[in-house]
Design a protein around this motif. Structure first.
Motif, short mmCIF file in Angstrom:
data_model
loop_
_atom_site.label_atom_id
_atom_site.label_comp_id
_atom_site.label_asym_id
_atom_site.label_seq_id
_atom_site.Cartn_x
_atom_site.Cartn_y
_atom_site.Cartn_z
N LEU A 1 -5.30 8.09 1.57
CA LEU A 1 -5.10 7.77 2.99
C LEU A 1 -4.42 6.42 3.09
CD1 LEU A 1 -8.60 8.68 4.52
CD2 LEU A 1 -6.64 10.17 4.13
N ASP A 2 -3.11 6.45 3.34
CA ASP A 2 -2.38 5.19 3.52
C ASP A 2 -2.63 4.72 4.95
OD1 ASP A 2 -0.73 3.04 3.26
OD2 ASP A 2 1.14 4.17 3.45
N THR A 3 -2.99 3.49 5.11
CA THR A 3 -3.38 3.00 6.44
C THR A 3 -2.50 1.84 6.88
OG1 THR A 3 -4.89 1.36 5.50
CG2 THR A 3 -5.79 3.55 5.88
N THR B 1 4.49 -2.02 9.00
CA THR B 1 5.42 -0.90 8.80
C THR B 1 4.70 0.42 9.03
OG1 THR B 1 6.76 -2.17 7.26
CG2 THR B 1 6.90 0.22 7.09
N THR B 2 3.53 0.57 8.40
CA THR B 2 2.77 1.81 8.57
C THR B 2 1.98 1.72 9.87
OG1 THR B 2 2.59 1.99 6.18
CG2 THR B 2 1.08 3.36 7.48
N ARG B 3 2.15 2.74 10.72
CA ARG B 3 1.44 2.70 12.00
C ARG B 3 0.49 3.88 12.17
NH1 ARG B 3 6.13 1.05 16.30
NH2 ARG B 3 6.30 -1.17 15.81
N SER C 1 5.41 7.95 2.64
CA SER C 1 5.12 6.88 3.59
C SER C 1 6.27 5.87 3.56
CB SER C 1 3.81 6.22 3.16
OG SER C 1 3.29 5.45 4.20
N ILE C 2 6.68 5.40 4.73
CA ILE C 2 7.83 4.49 4.75
C ILE C 2 7.43 3.08 4.30
CG2 ILE C 2 9.06 5.81 6.50
CD1 ILE C 2 8.25 3.58 8.53
N VAL C 3 8.43 2.35 3.78
CA VAL C 3 8.19 1.03 3.20
C VAL C 3 9.23 0.06 3.74
CG1 VAL C 3 8.43 -0.25 1.01
CG2 VAL C 3 7.24 1.95 1.02
N LYS D 1 0.82 -1.22 0.00
CA LYS D 1 0.00 0.00 0.00
C LYS D 1 0.86 1.27 0.00
CE LYS D 1 -1.89 -1.36 3.83
NZ LYS D 1 -1.17 -2.64 3.87
N SER D 2 1.83 1.31 0.90
CA SER D 2 2.67 2.52 1.00
C SER D 2 3.50 2.71 -0.27
CB SER D 2 3.58 2.43 2.22
OG SER D 2 2.80 2.29 3.38
N THR D 3 3.98 1.60 -0.82
CA THR D 3 4.75 1.67 -2.07
C THR D 3 3.90 2.31 -3.15
OG1 THR D 3 5.84 -0.38 -1.40
CG2 THR D 3 6.09 0.26 -3.70
MG MG Z 1 2.52 0.68 4.75
#
Ligand code: MG
Ligand code: GTP
Length: 317
Positions: A64-66, A45-47, A37-39, A24-26
Motif C-alpha cells: 500500500l503506497d501512501t 506526489t502520491t495523493r 505509482s507516479i514519482v 516510497k513510490s520508487t
Molecule cells: Mg509517492
C-alpha cells in the motif's frame, strides 16, 4: 526457504509509509517491477493509497503506497496526512521509508515515535537513497535507540517498543531493493494470495491515467503551482479502430496558474500530452489519445465533488 520447500506460499499486506519525498513510490515500483505509482521530486506526489501487487515464488506481497507525511498545508494537505496515518493501521507488516541522504527530519522522528507507541508486530525500517553520500544511517539508528529507550522507560503498563528490521536500500538501482524483498518475505506468514496472480495493481483506470498526467505536470512545474494542480479523467471513449479517447480536466486554483500550465504557445500542455500518451498506451496495451482542458476553480481543494472525482474521498471509480 522452508516455506517454499514445503510448497507453502506466504502473503502479507505491507503498509509503505514515511515522509514525503522519501522514495516510497520508487521502492513500490521497484518491488512490483512495473510502474504502478507516479514519482517526482515534488512533495505530495502520491495523493491516493495505491496497491501494488508483487508475485514471487515465495508468495504475494500487497504493497500500500501512501501519501507521504508532511507539514500539512490547507485542507488537501490535512486530508493526505490523514490518509497516510490511516493506512498504517491494520496491515501485516509496516514498512517505514526514510530518506537517509538527509539528517532525520521532524516527520521521520514522528514516524519513529508512532512505531514506538503503537508497537506493530512486524516492522521494517528502510534507509533509502544509499547511493548518496553522506548517508546518515547511524543518525537514524541512534534516533530510534533514543526513542525506543524513552518509550521503554515510560512505564511498566505500556508494551515495549518493537524491534524493526533495518535495511539499507536504493530505490533507483535495479538490485537496490533485493535485501528489502528478503526482509519482507522473511516477516510474511504462510497464507493464501489476496489477489489473482496476473495483476500488478488494482488502482482504478481513471485514477491511474490522471496520475500519469499529473506526474508529467509535476515534472515541469515549479514553486507553489504543483500543489494547486489536480487532475480528473472525465471520460474514456473506447473506439474500436483508434483506441481510447480520454477527456481530462486539469484544475488550477488561480487564473495566473492556467497560463503557466498551458505554457507559451500551449507548449507545456502539448509536452505533457506527448509524454503521457505513449506511457499510457504502453500501460494499457491500447492506443491512448488525450484531450487536456485546463479549468480555473478557486479552492478546488475544498470542493468535495472534485475531491471525490480525484479519489481522495474514498469514492473511487
Ligand atoms: Mg509517492
Ligand atoms: N538518489 C536517489 N534518489 C531516489 C531514490 N529513491 C527515490 N529517489 C528520488 O526521490 C524523489 C522522490 O521519490 P518518490 O518515490 O516520488 O517519493 P515518495 O516518498 O513517494 O513521495 P510522496 O509521494 O510525495 O510522498 C524522486 O525524485 C526519486 O527519483 C534513491 O534510492 N536514490
Amino acid at each position: 526457504m522452508q516455506e517454499e520447500a514445503s510448497g507453502q506460499k506466504k502473503a502479507a499486506v505491507v503498509g509503505v509509509v514515511g515522509r514525503t519525498n522519501a522514495g516510497k513510490s520508487t521502492i513500490v515500483n521497484r518491488l512490483v517491477g512495473e510502474k504502478v505509482s507516479i514519482v517526482s521530486p515534488v512533495e505530495q506526489t502520491t495523493r491516493n493509497t495505491i496497491r501494488g501487487i508483487v508475485e514471487d515464488p515465495r508468495g504475494q506481497l500487497v504493497l500500500l503506497d501512501t501519501p507521504g507525511l508532511h507539514k500539512a498545508v490547507g485542507p488537501l494537505g490535512r486530508l493526505l496526512n490523514g490518509m497516510a496515518r490511516a493506512s498504517s493501521a491494520g496491515v501485516d507488516v509496516l514498512l517505514v521509508v526514510f530518506d537517509a541522504s538527509h539528517e532525520p527530519q521532524l516527520e521521520d522522528d514522528g514516524w519513529m515515535r508512532r512505531v514506538a507507541k503503537e508497537a506493530p508486530a512486524k516492522c521494517v525500517f528502510a534507509l533509502n537513497k544509499c547511493d548518496r553520500s553522506p548517508f546518515y544511517a547511524t543518525m537514524f539508528r541512534d534516533l530510534w535507540k533514543q526513542i525506543a529507550a524513552e518509550k521503554d522507560a515510560a512505564g511498566k503498563d505500556s508494551q515495549p517498543a518493537c524491534e524493526p528490521v533495518w535495511v539499507d536500500v536504493c530505490g533507483i538501482k535495479p538490485h537496490g531493493c533485493d535485501a528489502l524483498f528478503e526482509a519482507l518475505f522473511g516477516l510474511a506468514e504462510v497464507g493464501p494470495a489476496l489477489f489473482p496472480e496476473d495483476i500488478v495493481t488494482d488502482y482504478p483506470r481513471k485514477l491511474a491515467i490522471a496520475d500519469v498526467v499529473r506526474e508529467k505536470l509535476l515534472q515541469r512545474l515549479h514553486d507553489e503551482v504543483p500543489h494547486e494542480v489536480g487532475v480528473v479523467v472525465n471520460d474514456i471513449a473506447e473506439k474500436r479502430k483508434t483506441g481510447w479517447e480520454v477527456a481530462v480536466t486539469i484544475y488550477v486554483n488561480r487564473p495566473s496558474q492556467k497560463g503557466i500550465v498551458i505554457g507559451p504557445g500551449a507548449r507545456l500542455l502539448k509536452e505533457v500530452r506527448l509524454c503521457s500518451e505513449p506511457e499510457l498506451s504502453d500501460m494499457f496495451g491500447v492506443r491512448v489519445k488525450l484531450e487536456l482542458w485546463v479549468k480555473v476553480v478557486p479552492n478546488w481543494m475544498k470542493n468535495n465533488r472534485i475531491l471525490a472525482e480525484m479519489g481522495y474521498l474514498g469514492s473511487e471509480q
